[in-house]
Design a protein around this motif. Structure first.
Motif, short mmCIF file in Angstrom:
data_model
loop_
_atom_site.label_atom_id
_atom_site.label_comp_id
_atom_site.label_asym_id
_atom_site.label_seq_id
_atom_site.Cartn_x
_atom_site.Cartn_y
_atom_site.Cartn_z
N ASP A 181 -14.24 5.13 9.21
CA ASP A 181 -14.33 5.13 7.75
C ASP A 181 -13.44 6.16 7.08
O ASP A 181 -13.40 6.27 5.85
N ARG A 182 -12.67 6.92 7.85
CA ARG A 182 -11.70 7.83 7.24
C ARG A 182 -10.49 7.07 6.69
O ARG A 182 -9.68 7.63 5.94
N TRP A 183 -10.36 5.78 7.08
CA TRP A 183 -9.26 4.97 6.57
C TRP A 183 -9.71 4.28 5.29
O TRP A 183 -10.47 3.32 5.32
N PHE A 184 -9.22 4.82 4.19
CA PHE A 184 -9.63 4.38 2.85
C PHE A 184 -8.36 3.96 2.09
O PHE A 184 -7.47 4.79 1.87
N PRO A 185 -8.22 2.70 1.68
CA PRO A 185 -6.95 2.23 1.10
C PRO A 185 -6.66 2.84 -0.26
O PRO A 185 -7.56 3.14 -1.04
N GLN A 186 -5.36 3.02 -0.54
CA GLN A 186 -4.93 3.59 -1.80
C GLN A 186 -5.30 2.67 -2.98
O GLN A 186 -5.44 1.47 -2.84
N GLU A 187 -5.42 3.29 -4.13
CA GLU A 187 -5.78 2.55 -5.35
C GLU A 187 -4.69 1.56 -5.75
O GLU A 187 -4.96 0.41 -6.10
N GLN A 188 -3.43 2.00 -5.69
CA GLN A 188 -2.31 1.17 -6.14
C GLN A 188 -1.52 0.64 -4.94
O GLN A 188 -1.40 1.31 -3.91
N LEU A 189 -0.98 -0.56 -5.09
CA LEU A 189 -0.13 -1.13 -4.05
C LEU A 189 1.18 -0.35 -3.97
O LEU A 189 1.79 -0.03 -4.98
N SER A 190 1.60 -0.07 -2.75
CA SER A 190 2.89 0.58 -2.53
C SER A 190 4.01 -0.45 -2.59
O SER A 190 3.86 -1.58 -2.10
N ALA A 191 5.14 -0.05 -3.15
CA ALA A 191 6.31 -0.94 -3.18
C ALA A 191 6.83 -1.22 -1.78
O ALA A 191 7.60 -2.18 -1.58
N ASP A 192 6.42 -0.42 -0.79
CA ASP A 192 6.82 -0.65 0.60
C ASP A 192 5.99 -1.74 1.27
O ASP A 192 6.32 -2.17 2.38
#
Length: 254
Positions: A181-192
């Motif tokens: 559970d330490r893997w928590f996705p970022q709020e915004q999509l990355s352009a990458d």
């Protein structure tokens, strides 16, 4: 067999042995609920009931999969919240971030439409985990692709995460029990991320999961040490649904 959920016990009591036997209108009748399909403004479904009888109204112009999940959701309220008059909006049904009552109704709907005693064997037989597999399973159980994908990912079969983004950012995510559970996705999509082009660039959906640096999805100091596999599709509501597969066992729960 694992301990059965209330909805699964109901299905077994009714003799359900195949997904085609899951007739929700008939099941609703057996528990004292009459189902109506009608125009609804500003909500997906509502339920009004007394001690042992209720009427559920489902928005008639919703997609078939959405109507079925909405009905399962309201039957969940009938099981858990009997005696209340409830109106459920589109942001409450099928939303992993909804309040406890709505999430309990969603779990009941998932157990009713995709009971584990039928669903898990179908998933094992369906092959590799990707959106093609989700679509096949969704067709078998007559649900939306999103509902089937959540059900697969929340299980114990595959180390994966499912993330939904809209134009304003992340709307919700679910992770497998196999993922730390330490893997928590970022709020915004990355352009990458290829998902960025699906959401904002009009790019067609990605046919198969492809490798990408984990730092495109996770804001952690060590994210650049890892890779995940990503596949994204468009879903109703101008949203993008992304499957992330965690092949590196260092990212798994211990």
């Amino acid at each position: 067999m694992n301990q059965l959920a209330p909805a699964e016990r109901l299905l077994i009591g009714l003799g359900v042995q195949d997904p085609v036997d899951i007739d929700l209108d008939a099941i609703a009748w057996t528990v004292g609920v009459k189902v109506k399909y009608a125009p609804l403004d500003n909500c997906e479904a509502r339920i009004v009931g007394t001690a042992d009888r209720a009427i559920v109204t489902i928005r008639e112009d919703a997609t078939p999969g959405r109507r079925r999940f909405s009905l399962g959701h309201e039957l969940g309220h009938w099981h858990h919240d009997r005696g209340k008059c409830l109106v459920c909006g589109s942001d409450e049904i099928g939303n992993p971030l909804a309040n406890n009552s709505e999430r309990a109704a969603d779990r009941y709907a998932a157990d009713l439409l995709m009971p584990r005693f039928l669903f898990d064997p179908a998933v094992r037989a369906a092959g590799k985990v990707n959106f093609a597999m989700f679509r096949n399973v969704a067709k078998t159980f007559n649900t939306s692709v999103t509902a089937a994908a959540i059900r697969v990912v929340e299980g114990k079969r595959v180390p994966a995460m499912l993330v939904c983004h809209g134009a304003g950012g992340r709307k919700w995510f679910v992770r497998s029990q196999m993922i730390d559970d330490r893997w928590f996705p970022q709020e915004q999509l990355s352009a990458d991320s290829p998902a960025f082009d699906v959401q904002f660039g009009g790019k067609p959906e990605i046919n198969l999961p492809m490798k990408i640096g984990a730092d495109a999805w996770f804001d952690r100091h060590d994210a650049s040490w890892y890779e995940v596999r990503e596949q994204s599709i468009r879903v109703p509501g101008n949203e993008t649904l992304t499957l992330l597969l965690f092949d590196d066992d260092r990212m798994h729960a211990r």
